[in-house]
Design a protein around this motif. Sequence first.
Motif, PDB file in Angstrom:
ATOM      1  N   GLN A   1      42.071  39.539  39.515  1.00 46.82           N
ATOM      2  CA  GLN A   1      43.450  39.458  40.001  1.00 46.82           C
ATOM      3  C   GLN A   1      43.616  40.265  41.290  1.00 46.82           C
ATOM      4  OE1 GLN A   1      45.920  40.742  36.779  1.00 46.82           O
ATOM      5  NE2 GLN A   1      45.582  38.896  35.563  1.00 46.82           N
ATOM      6  N   LEU A   2      43.007  41.441  41.342  1.00 46.58           N
ATOM      7  CA  LEU A   2      43.101  42.256  42.557  1.00 46.58           C
ATOM      8  C   LEU A   2      42.411  41.574  43.722  1.00 46.58           C
ATOM      9  CD1 LEU A   2      42.522  45.869  41.188  1.00 46.58           C
ATOM     10  CD2 LEU A   2      44.602  44.952  42.187  1.00 46.58           C
ATOM     11  N   GLN A   3      41.255  40.981  43.461  1.00 41.64           N
ATOM     12  CA  GLN A   3      40.541  40.277  44.517  1.00 41.64           C
ATOM     13  C   GLN A   3      41.374  39.109  45.043  1.00 41.64           C
ATOM     14  OE1 GLN A   3      36.727  38.761  43.359  1.00 41.64           O
ATOM     15  NE2 GLN A   3      36.159  38.183  45.434  1.00 41.64           N
ATOM     16  N   ASN A   4      41.979  38.354  44.144  1.00 42.17           N
ATOM     17  CA  ASN A   4      42.843  37.240  44.567  1.00 42.17           C
ATOM     18  C   ASN A   4      44.033  37.723  45.374  1.00 42.17           C
ATOM     19  OD1 ASN A   4      41.188  35.394  43.297  1.00 42.17           O
ATOM     20  ND2 ASN A   4      42.404  35.356  41.409  1.00 42.17           N
ATOM     21  N   MET A   5      44.620  38.837  44.950  1.00 44.06           N
ATOM     22  CA  MET A   5      45.778  39.361  45.663  1.00 44.06           C
ATOM     23  C   MET A   5      45.394  39.771  47.084  1.00 44.06           C
ATOM     24  SD  MET A   5      48.258  42.596  44.784  1.00 44.06           S
ATOM     25  CE  MET A   5      47.018  43.805  45.185  1.00 44.06           C
ATOM     26  N   PHE A   6      44.261  40.448  47.256  1.00 44.49           N
ATOM     27  CA  PHE A   6      43.849  40.864  48.594  1.00 44.49           C
ATOM     28  C   PHE A   6      43.441  39.666  49.450  1.00 44.49           C
ATOM     29  CE2 PHE A   6      43.312  45.121  46.637  1.00 44.49           C
ATOM     30  CZ  PHE A   6      44.127  45.817  47.517  1.00 44.49           C
ATOM     31  N   GLN A   7      42.870  38.634  48.850  1.00 47.64           N
ATOM     32  CA  GLN A   7      42.555  37.425  49.613  1.00 47.64           C
ATOM     33  C   GLN A   7      43.834  36.742  50.094  1.00 47.64           C
ATOM     34  OE1 GLN A   7      40.064  35.141  46.992  1.00 47.64           O
ATOM     35  NE2 GLN A   7      38.180  36.182  47.640  1.00 47.64           N
ATOM     36  N   ASP A   8      44.846  36.706  49.235  1.00 44.81           N
ATOM     37  CA  ASP A   8      46.140  36.120  49.628  1.00 44.81           C
ATOM     38  C   ASP A   8      46.766  36.901  50.774  1.00 44.81           C
ATOM     39  OD1 ASP A   8      45.860  34.182  47.692  1.00 44.81           O
ATOM     40  OD2 ASP A   8      47.199  35.191  46.244  1.00 44.81           O
TER      41      ASP A   8
ATOM     42  N   ILE B   1      36.800  54.904  24.903  1.00 39.88           N
ATOM     43  CA  ILE B   1      37.606  54.977  26.126  1.00 39.88           C
ATOM     44  C   ILE B   1      36.871  54.304  27.285  1.00 39.88           C
ATOM     45  CG2 ILE B   1      38.513  56.584  27.866  1.00 39.88           C
ATOM     46  CD1 ILE B   1      39.172  58.477  25.497  1.00 39.88           C
ATOM     47  N   ALA B   2      35.548  54.536  27.367  1.00 36.74           N
ATOM     48  CA  ALA B   2      34.762  53.920  28.437  1.00 36.74           C
ATOM     49  C   ALA B   2      34.784  52.396  28.321  1.00 36.74           C
ATOM     50  CB  ALA B   2      33.327  54.440  28.402  1.00 36.74           C
ATOM     51  N   ILE B   3      34.654  51.884  27.115  1.00 35.75           N
ATOM     52  CA  ILE B   3      34.688  50.436  26.909  1.00 35.75           C
ATOM     53  C   ILE B   3      36.054  49.871  27.301  1.00 35.75           C
ATOM     54  CG2 ILE B   3      34.666  48.648  25.123  1.00 35.75           C
ATOM     55  CD1 ILE B   3      32.433  50.300  23.759  1.00 35.75           C
ATOM     56  N   ALA B   4      37.120  50.593  26.957  1.00 38.50           N
ATOM     57  CA  ALA B   4      38.464  50.139  27.317  1.00 38.50           C
ATOM     58  C   ALA B   4      38.643  50.106  28.833  1.00 38.50           C
ATOM     59  CB  ALA B   4      39.514  51.038  26.675  1.00 38.50           C
ATOM     60  N   ILE B   5      38.153  51.117  29.530  1.00 39.03           N
ATOM     61  CA  ILE B   5      38.266  51.167  30.997  1.00 39.03           C
ATOM     62  C   ILE B   5      37.491  50.015  31.616  1.00 39.03           C
ATOM     63  CG2 ILE B   5      37.588  52.488  33.048  1.00 39.03           C
ATOM     64  CD1 ILE B   5      38.315  55.026  31.452  1.00 39.03           C
ATOM     65  N   ILE B   6      36.277  49.765  31.124  1.00 43.07           N
ATOM     66  CA  ILE B   6      35.465  48.674  31.664  1.00 43.07           C
ATOM     67  C   ILE B   6      36.160  47.334  31.439  1.00 43.07           C
ATOM     68  CG2 ILE B   6      33.291  47.415  31.326  1.00 43.07           C
ATOM     69  CD1 ILE B   6      31.998  50.193  30.798  1.00 43.07           C
ATOM     70  N   ALA B   7      36.739  47.140  30.271  1.00 45.75           N
ATOM     71  CA  ALA B   7      37.435  45.880  29.969  1.00 45.75           C
ATOM     72  C   ALA B   7      38.622  45.681  30.907  1.00 45.75           C
ATOM     73  CB  ALA B   7      37.891  45.875  28.510  1.00 45.75           C
ATOM     74  N   VAL B   8      39.382  46.738  31.164  1.00 50.55           N
ATOM     75  CA  VAL B   8      40.550  46.631  32.057  1.00 50.55           C
ATOM     76  C   VAL B   8      40.098  46.327  33.481  1.00 50.55           C
ATOM     77  CG1 VAL B   8      42.413  47.974  33.117  1.00 50.55           C
ATOM     78  CG2 VAL B   8      42.075  48.039  30.653  1.00 50.55           C
ATOM     79  N   VAL B   9      39.026  46.980  33.928  1.00 47.85           N
ATOM     80  CA  VAL B   9      38.538  46.739  35.289  1.00 47.85           C
ATOM     81  C   VAL B   9      38.083  45.294  35.440  1.00 47.85           C
ATOM     82  CG1 VAL B   9      36.661  47.302  36.895  1.00 47.85           C
ATOM     83  CG2 VAL B   9      37.963  49.127  35.813  1.00 47.85           C
ATOM     84  N   PHE B  10      37.353  44.790  34.451  1.00 45.81           N
ATOM     85  CA  PHE B  10      36.919  43.390  34.536  1.00 45.81           C
ATOM     86  C   PHE B  10      38.101  42.432  34.445  1.00 45.81           C
ATOM     87  CE2 PHE B  10      32.553  44.810  33.511  1.00 45.81           C
ATOM     88  CZ  PHE B  10      31.883  44.105  34.502  1.00 45.81           C
ATOM     89  N   ALA B  11      39.078  42.739  33.622  1.00 42.56           N
ATOM     90  CA  ALA B  11      40.233  41.854  33.471  1.00 42.56           C
ATOM     91  C   ALA B  11      41.088  41.832  34.736  1.00 42.56           C
ATOM     92  CB  ALA B  11      41.068  42.280  32.268  1.00 42.56           C
ATOM     93  N   LEU B  12      41.298  42.972  35.356  1.00 44.51           N
ATOM     94  CA  LEU B  12      42.169  43.054  36.530  1.00 44.51           C
ATOM     95  C   LEU B  12      41.421  42.878  37.839  1.00 44.51           C
ATOM     96  CD1 LEU B  12      44.533  45.999  35.533  1.00 44.51           C
ATOM     97  CD2 LEU B  12      44.916  43.551  35.298  1.00 44.51           C
ATOM     98  N   GLY B  13      40.107  42.984  37.788  1.00 41.34           N
ATOM     99  CA  GLY B  13      39.315  42.892  39.018  1.00 41.34           C
ATOM    100  C   GLY B  13      39.514  41.578  39.736  1.00 41.34           C
TER     101      GLY B  13
END
Length: 77
Positions: free
Chosen positions: A59-66, A45-57
């Motif tokens: 995208q979230l940064q780009n969205m807030f910059q936009d 579960i921890a590995i899955a959470i880390i993978a999702v955070v890295f994958a979406l991180g």
Amino acid sequence: MIGIQARLMRAKLAAGEKLHGFARRFARDESGATAIEYGLIAAGIAIAIIAVVFALGGQLQNMFQDVNQNLQNRPGS
């Protein structure tokens, strides 16, 4: 001399029986296996959470910059 050899033989047999009994009880005990299984599930579960955070991180940064750029470039500011 025969008495000492007989005592040694009995002591060896008793030790062997104790070891055999311990091995039998150890083989039947599954409580440690359950703890290991829960640990593996938690690690997965921890590995899955880390993978999702890295994958979406990114995208979230780009969205807030936009959003930040759009707020700075809006008319009247």
